[in-house]
Enzyme design. Structure first.
Site, short mmCIF file in Angstrom:
data_model
loop_
_atom_site.label_atom_id
_atom_site.label_comp_id
_atom_site.label_asym_id
_atom_site.label_seq_id
_atom_site.Cartn_x
_atom_site.Cartn_y
_atom_site.Cartn_z
N HIS A 187 -30.45 -0.64 -21.15
CA HIS A 187 -28.97 0.15 -22.07
C HIS A 187 -28.47 0.00 -22.50
CE1 HIS A 187 -30.35 2.19 -17.60
NE2 HIS A 187 -30.26 1.03 -16.76
N GLU A 228 -24.70 -2.77 -15.23
CA GLU A 228 -25.96 -3.24 -15.26
C GLU A 228 -25.98 -3.59 -17.08
OE1 GLU A 228 -30.38 -1.53 -15.42
OE2 GLU A 228 -29.06 0.18 -14.87
N HIS A 238 -33.84 -4.70 -16.27
CA HIS A 238 -32.98 -4.25 -15.09
C HIS A 238 -32.61 -4.81 -14.04
CE1 HIS A 238 -33.23 -0.36 -18.01
NE2 HIS A 238 -34.80 -0.48 -18.24
N GLU A 253 -36.98 -4.84 -12.23
CA GLU A 253 -35.55 -4.79 -11.92
C GLU A 253 -35.16 -6.02 -10.97
OE1 GLU A 253 -33.73 -2.22 -11.79
OE2 GLU A 253 -35.17 -0.67 -12.01
#
Length: 328
Positions: A118, A155, A210, A292
């Site tokens: 992101h 995040e 992430h 993650e």
């Protein structure tokens, strides 16, 4: 529940584990290979439906973390590893971010691309990141805003902080390190461009960072591996095996360094998940995985993810996995 993490559609299956996990890590000395195993000590495993994270769902409002949260616990100052806190970092002038000259070390001549998931500014460019791009198997959004903890730690801030810490560690090993974005562009890059940045760099390894946005009670990390895809511009067949090797080394070192257990809701306790729907993996021509690091929507995982000291451990675990893979 919303699921706004990387370039995701919900995975086809999530599994919930009830009861504590015992994590066993075995170091195989021969050839410097690190092996690892994860075992459930008690409790059954129940099937769950698709993950709660759905692409494009609005996350909680992100915030800029405080200096105390951005640096190792108790320091109250920018981390020594990356030199600045996320709030005060000055963007580099070009994308992908330029790296400092590599030091002499065992990874001299190796190129590592770190993909911080992101972009903190995506929330200001929703029209741009919602446009569709081709990921080989289908079309999907350019990018998403990412998720956040319940108290608003984004995040996108987490991923940049871990990426900066990893860059410092890997450069000390002699690697040339490039970031796909370093708060140096208004939004994105899109998921297809993220893959192409690694390809253009002829990277020896690419890791996309992430943090998940699943339901409370879902805990732990998981590493996402590319599955075999051959459709449109996507052809992952040559990278499936080396990417699995990269992912296994990262998972083993992440357990060892952070003490964090693999996911209790996806991956069947292995910490490894294979996906064929992610543009960042489908379009890669070099070894690449996603990690993650934990679930931002679980209070216990969130306490780790917002700790600078734990983020340093996370960066170290991922980096040591990369080093192990590249040294073979």
């Amino acid at each position: 529940m919303s699921y706004t993490g990387p370039d995701f559609d919900p995975p086809p299956e999530r599994r919930s584990r009830r009861g504590p996990l015992t994590v066993a890590l075995a170091a195989l000395v021969c050839g410097g290979l690190l092996g690892w195993g994860v075992y459930a000590a008690t409790g059954g495993t129940d099937d769950k439906g698709p993950g709660a994270k759905t692409e494009g769902s609005p996350p909680a409002a992100p915030r800029t973390p405080s200096p105390a949260a951005s640096s190792p616990a108790g320091s109250g100052s920018p981390s020594a590893e990356d030199g600045t806190s996320p709030a005060s970092r000055t963007p580099s002038a070009s994308a992908p971010s330029a790296s400092a000259p590599a030091a002499a070390g065992p990874l001299k001549g190796k190129v590592v691309v770190i993909d911080p998931g992101h972009n903190p500014a995506n929330v200001e460019h929703t029209a741009e990141i919602n446009r569709q791009v081709d990921v080989g198997t289908h079309r999907k959004e350019c990018d998403t805003t990412g998720t956040s903890t319940d108290d608003g730690y984004a995040e996108a801030e987490f991923t940049l902080d871990v990426a900066h810490r990893m860059r410092a560690l890997l450069q000390k090993q002699g690697a040339t390190v490039k970031l796909t974005q370093d708060r140096d562009r208004p939004f994105g890059p899109c998921v297809d461009e993220r893959a192409r940045i690694g390809n253009a760099a002829k990277a020896d390894a690419v890791v996309s960072i992430h943090a998940d946005g699943s339901g409370a009670g879902n805990r732990g990390f998981h590493v996402i591996l590319p599955g075999p895809v051959n459709a449109g511009e996507a052809d992952t067949r040559a990278i499936v095996e080396p990417s699995r090797a990269l992912g296994e080394r990262i998972a083993g070192n992440f357990v060892r360094v952070t003490g964090t257990a693999p996911s209790n809701y996806v991956g069947g306790g292995t910490g490894l998940v294979t996906r064929k729907d992610l543009g960042g993996l489908n379009l890669s021509t070099v070894p690449k995985v996603f990690i993650e690091c934990g679930n931002m929507r679980d209070s216990k995982d969130a306490a780790l993810l917002t700790s600078g000291a734990w983020r340093q451990k996370a960066a170290q675990g991922i980096s040591e996995g990369i080093v192990s893979f590249l040294r073979g």
